[in-house]
Design a protein around this motif. Structure first.
Motif, mmCIF file in Angstrom:
data_model
loop_
_atom_site.group_PDB
_atom_site.id
_atom_site.type_symbol
_atom_site.label_atom_id
_atom_site.label_comp_id
_atom_site.label_asym_id
_atom_site.label_seq_id
_atom_site.Cartn_x
_atom_site.Cartn_y
_atom_site.Cartn_z
ATOM 1 N N TYR A 399 -27.490 0.569 -10.811
ATOM 2 C CA TYR A 399 -27.132 -0.802 -10.424
ATOM 3 C C TYR A 399 -27.659 -1.140 -9.027
ATOM 4 C CZ TYR A 399 -24.442 -0.534 -14.671
ATOM 5 O OH TYR A 399 -24.108 -0.385 -15.995
ATOM 6 N N THR A 400 -27.667 -0.143 -8.141
ATOM 7 C CA THR A 400 -28.230 -0.360 -6.806
ATOM 8 C C THR A 400 -29.722 -0.627 -6.934
ATOM 9 O OG1 THR A 400 -26.695 1.353 -6.071
ATOM 10 C CG2 THR A 400 -28.311 0.591 -4.460
ATOM 11 N N THR A 406 -34.551 -6.922 -7.980
ATOM 12 C CA THR A 406 -34.549 -8.321 -8.420
ATOM 13 C C THR A 406 -35.532 -9.111 -7.546
ATOM 14 O OG1 THR A 406 -32.650 -8.759 -7.002
ATOM 15 C CG2 THR A 406 -32.187 -8.336 -9.321
ATOM 16 N N PRO A 407 -36.343 -9.970 -8.178
ATOM 17 C CA PRO A 407 -37.362 -10.694 -7.404
ATOM 18 C C PRO A 407 -36.761 -11.626 -6.360
ATOM 19 C CG PRO A 407 -37.646 -11.022 -9.780
ATOM 20 C CD PRO A 407 -36.367 -10.278 -9.601
ATOM 21 N N ASN A 493 -27.722 -10.329 -25.766
ATOM 22 C CA ASN A 493 -28.602 -9.508 -24.914
ATOM 23 C C ASN A 493 -27.920 -8.914 -23.683
ATOM 24 O OD1 ASN A 493 -30.899 -10.000 -26.541
ATOM 25 N ND2 ASN A 493 -31.063 -12.036 -25.616
ATOM 26 N N ILE A 494 -26.621 -8.685 -23.767
ATOM 27 C CA ILE A 494 -25.930 -8.044 -22.639
ATOM 28 C C ILE A 494 -26.379 -6.583 -22.562
ATOM 29 C CG2 ILE A 494 -23.658 -7.266 -21.795
ATOM 30 C CD1 ILE A 494 -22.476 -9.760 -23.231
ATOM 31 N N ARG A 495 -26.678 -6.141 -21.348
ATOM 32 C CA ARG A 495 -26.962 -4.709 -21.126
ATOM 33 C C ARG A 495 -25.681 -4.053 -20.653
ATOM 34 N NH1 ARG A 495 -32.478 -3.060 -22.226
ATOM 35 N NH2 ARG A 495 -33.303 -5.094 -22.774
ATOM 36 N N LEU A 496 -25.361 -2.923 -21.231
ATOM 37 C CA LEU A 496 -24.094 -2.259 -20.911
ATOM 38 C C LEU A 496 -24.350 -0.820 -20.470
ATOM 39 C CD1 LEU A 496 -20.971 -2.537 -20.983
ATOM 40 C CD2 LEU A 496 -21.046 -1.794 -23.354
ATOM 41 N N GLY A 497 -23.693 -0.421 -19.385
ATOM 42 C CA GLY A 497 -23.869 0.953 -18.926
ATOM 43 C C GLY A 497 -22.667 1.413 -18.134
ATOM 44 N N PRO A 524 -34.016 0.826 -14.376
ATOM 45 C CA PRO A 524 -34.120 -0.476 -13.719
ATOM 46 C C PRO A 524 -35.478 -1.130 -13.977
ATOM 47 C CG PRO A 524 -33.123 1.118 -12.235
ATOM 48 C CD PRO A 524 -33.569 1.883 -13.446
ATOM 49 N N ASP A 525 -36.568 -0.346 -13.895
ATOM 50 C CA ASP A 525 -37.915 -0.922 -14.084
ATOM 51 C C ASP A 525 -38.075 -1.503 -15.476
ATOM 52 O OD1 ASP A 525 -37.849 1.083 -12.108
ATOM 53 O OD2 ASP A 525 -40.042 1.125 -12.080
ATOM 54 N N ALA A 526 -37.711 -0.676 -16.467
ATOM 55 C CA ALA A 526 -37.932 -1.108 -17.852
ATOM 56 C C ALA A 526 -37.052 -2.317 -18.170
ATOM 57 C CB ALA A 526 -37.623 0.047 -18.800
#
Ligand code: SF4
Ligand code: SF3
Length: 533
Positions: A399-400, A406-407, A493-497, A524-526
Motif C-alpha cells: 500500500y505504501t 500514483t501519478p 473491479n475492487i482490489r482486495l489485499g 503495485p506496478d502491475a
C-alpha cells in the motif's frame, strides 16, 4: 472438531486457514473463543425467539445484541468475566420474551441457542456465506453501537440484526436463501454508516481539514485509541484545565477534524502509527493509554499497568472504565507518570512529522466544482481510494509502494488505519487540493461513497465508469461489512489485499469474481498499469 478452537474471521488467521490451536494469532485463547461462540449462539437463540415479530424487541434487547456482536470483533474482548456477563444478559432478554418456554419440557428446537460448531463444520459454501453474514453484522454492530451512544438509532438497522442472526442458525438454507441475506448486509450497513455519519456530524460538526502534529509536548499526557468519539469527548472534558494533553492513536486520528473536539486546546496531536505497532510503540511510553474499541493487542508486561479499557473492549486484569465514564484513574496515572521531559517528535513510517485529516464528504463536496473543473481541464486524471485496515503482514508495504507510484495528476482518497502506511508522505497538491485526502475512520467509507456518487452525477456516468480505482486492505470484520456495501452499490473491479479472506470458499469467490470482478492485489506496478490503462 477435535481442535481446541476454531476462528478464521480475520486476515491474520493462522496459515490463511484458521486459528485452531490453544490460542489464535491475535492472542485470543481457546476458552475465550469458545465463550465468544457461546455468546454468538445465544444471540442466534434470541433472534429465534424474536423471529417474525421484531417489534417485540426492546431497546435494551437491541443494545445487548449490539454489545454482544461488537465484543466478538477481533482485538476487542479477551475477558471471560465480561463475556459471561453478556451471555447472561442475552439469556435474560430471551427469558423475558418467551418466559413460558423456560418452563416447558418439550424441546421444540425453535428457541434454543445455536451450537457454533455446526457452522464451523458446515458445507464450505454454506459456511462461507454464513460467515460473510456473521462477520459483516459484527462490523456493522460496532457502527450502530457508536451511533447509539450518541443517542441515534435506526429501527430498520436494529431489526436486521435479528434477521441476519436467524439466517445463520437455519440448518437447511443454501446459496439461494443465504446469498440475498449476504447482499442485504451491505445494503443495511450503508444505512448504518449513514446513521453514524449523522450522529457524528450532528454532535461534533462536519470535519474540516486539519494538520495533526506527531510531536508529543513535554508534560503529562494520555493516549486514546479506537473509534469512539463519545469517549474522547468525555476524556477531553474531564482533563480540561488539568495540565494533561491528549493524543490520539490509531483510528482516533480523524477526531482532530471535528470542530466540537478540535476546540479543546489540549487535544494536541497523534501518537504512534497503526494498531499492529502498539507493543513496540507503547513499551516505554510515560503515559496511560485508553482503548475505546479495537484494536487492542495483548499488552506486554512493560506497559500493561498503563493500559485502560472502556466500552466494548476488555482484557483480564486491565482496569475497565464502566458506562459512567469516570476517567479519574486514567488521569491519576497520567499525572503520576508525568510524560516526557522535553517535547519529543515521532515520525510516521515514511519519516513525516505531521499528517492531515478532515477530508470527509462535506469538505470534499464543498470543493466539488473545483474538482470537476480540474478533471475537465486534465489537471486530475485519476482518483484512487486506498483504504481499510492495517495489519502485521510484511506484504502490506504494497500500500505504501502503491501510493508512492500514483501519478502526480491523481488524487488519493483514504480512510481507516491502513492510511498509516502512507499518510505522512508529502505528495503535494493539485490546484490547491492535497493529493492525499484522509476521509476519516473505516465507517467514513460512507464519505467516499458520497463523493463517488457525486462525481458520477457530475460526469453523468456510473461509478464504474469514473476514472476511480478502489484498493482495499482488510483485517477485521468492519472491513467485511464495508466490502459488502460496495458490492451492494454495484461497484466493480475492487482490489482486495493483502490476502483474500479464508472464509471465502472457491465457489463464493467465483461468484464475486464473475459478478463484481473483484480481484486480489498483485504488485503495485502491475496493478497500477491495469488501473491507469
Ligand atoms: Fe485467529 Fe483472527 Fe480469530 Fe484471532 S480473530 S483467533 S487471529 S482468526
Ligand atoms: Fe483498524 Fe483495527 Fe480495521 Fe477501523 S483499528 S480499521 S484494523
Amino acid at each position: 472438531m477435535e481442535n481446541k478452537m476454531f476462528c478464521f474471521q480475520c486476515e491474520q488467521t493462522a496459515g490463511c486457514q484458521g486459528c485452531m490451536g490453544a490460542a489464535g494469532v491475535c492472542g485470543k485463547k481457546a476458552d475465550i473463543a469458545e465463550l465468544q461462540d457461546r455468546l454468538t449462539g445465544a444471540l442466534i437463540g434470541l433472534a429465534r425467539a424474536v423471529e417474525g415479530n421484531e417489534d417485540r424487541a426492546s431497546a435494551t434487547m437491541d443494545r445487548v445484541v449490539l454489545e454482544g456482536l461488537f465484543a466478538t470483533i477481533t482485538n476487542v474482548n479477551f475477558d471471560s468475566d465480561s463475556l459471561n456477563l453478556l451471555i447472561q444478559r442475552v439469556e435474560g432478554e430471551k427469558k423475558s420474551l418467551i418466559p413460558l418456554c423456560y418452563e416447558c419440557d418439550t424441546a421444540c428446537g425453535k428457541n434454543g441457542d445455536y451450537d457454533m460448531r455446526r457452522l464451523w463444520t458446515a458445507n464450505e459454501d454454506v459456511r462461507s456465506l454464513k460467515s460473510l453474514i456473521l462477520f459483516g453484522i459484527r462490523g456493522m454492530a460496532a457502527y450502530a453501537y457508536h451511533a447509539a451512544v450518541l443517542g441515534y438509532a435506526d429501527q430498520d438497522v436494529n431489526k436486521f440484526f435479528y434477521k441476519a442472526l436467524f439466517a445463520i442458525g437455519m440448518e437447511d438454507w443454501g446459496m439461494e436463501e443465504l446469498l440475498p441475506v449476504v447482499m442485504e448486509v451491505g445494503k443495511v450497513n450503508l444505512a448504518c454508516m449513514a446513521l453514524l455519519d449523522r450522529a457524528n456530524t450532528e454532535t461534533y460538526g462536519n470535519p474540516v481539514p486539519t494538520e495533526v502534529s506527531l510531536t508529543v509536548e513535554k508534560g503529562p499526557f494520555i493516549v486514546i485509541s479506537g473509534h469512539d468519539l463519545y469517549d474522547l469527548k468525555q476524556l477531553l472534558e474531564q482533563t480540561e484545565g488539568k495540565g494533561i494533553n491528549i493524543y490520539t492513536h490509531g483510528e482516533m486520528l480523524p477526531a482532530h477534524g471535528y470542530p466540537e473536539l478540535k476546540k479543546y486546546s489540549h487535544l494536541k496531536g497523534n501518537f504512534g502509527t497503526a494498531w499492529q505497532n502498539q507493543q513496540k510503540e507503547f513499551s516505554d511510553i510515560p503515559a496511560p493509554i485508553l482503548f475505546t474499541t479495537n484494536c487492542l493487542m495483548p499488552p506486554k508486561k512493560s506497559y500493561a499497568d498503563r493500559v485502560f479499557t472502556t466500552a466494548a473492549v476488555s482484557y483480564p486484569e486491565l482496569v475497565h472504565i464502566g458506562e459512567e465514564k469516570d476517567f479519574s484513574a486514567v488521569i491519576k496515572k497520567a499525572l503520576e507518570l508525568g510524560g516526557y521531559q522535553e517535547d519529543t517528535t515521532f515520525t510516521g513510517i515514511n519519516g513525516g512529522e505531521k499528517v492531515m485529516t478532515g477530508f470527509a464528504h462535506h469538505t470534499v463536496l464543498s470543493v466539488a466544482g473545483q474538482v470537476v473543473e480540474a478533471v475537465r481541464a486534465g489537471a486530475i486524471k485519476h482518483f484512487f481510494l486506498v483504504g481499510g485496515c492495517d495489519g502485521a503482514k510484511p506484504g502490506r508495504n504494497y500500500y505504501t509502494e502503491f501510493v508512492k507510484q500514483t501519478p502526480a495528476d491523481s488524487i488519493v482518497l483514504t480512510l481507516a488505519c491502513g492510511k498509516y502506511r502512507f499518510n505522512d508522505l508529502n505528495l503535494g497538491t493539485i490546484n490547491g487540493l492535497p493529493r492525499i485526502m484522509d476521509m476519516g475512520q473505516c465507517n467514513d467509507a460512507y464519505s467516499a461513497i458520497k463523493v463517488a456518487l457525486a462525481l458520477s452525477e457530475a460526469f453523468q456516468c456510473g461509478v464504474n465508469e469514473l476514472p476511480l480505482s478502489i484498493v482495499l486492505s482488510w483485517y477485521e470484520q468492519k472491513a467485511v461489512c464495508i466490502l459488502l456495501t460496495l458490492l451492494h452499490l454495484g461497484i466493480h473491479n475492487i482490489r482486495l489485499g493483502p490476502s483474500l479472506p479464508a472464509f471465502i470458499s472457491p465457489n463464493v469467490l467465483k461468484f464475486l469474481i464473475e459478478q463484481y470482478h473483484i480481484a486480489p492485489i498483485s504488485t503495485p506496478d502491475a496493478d497500477m498499469a491495469v488501473m491507469l490503462a
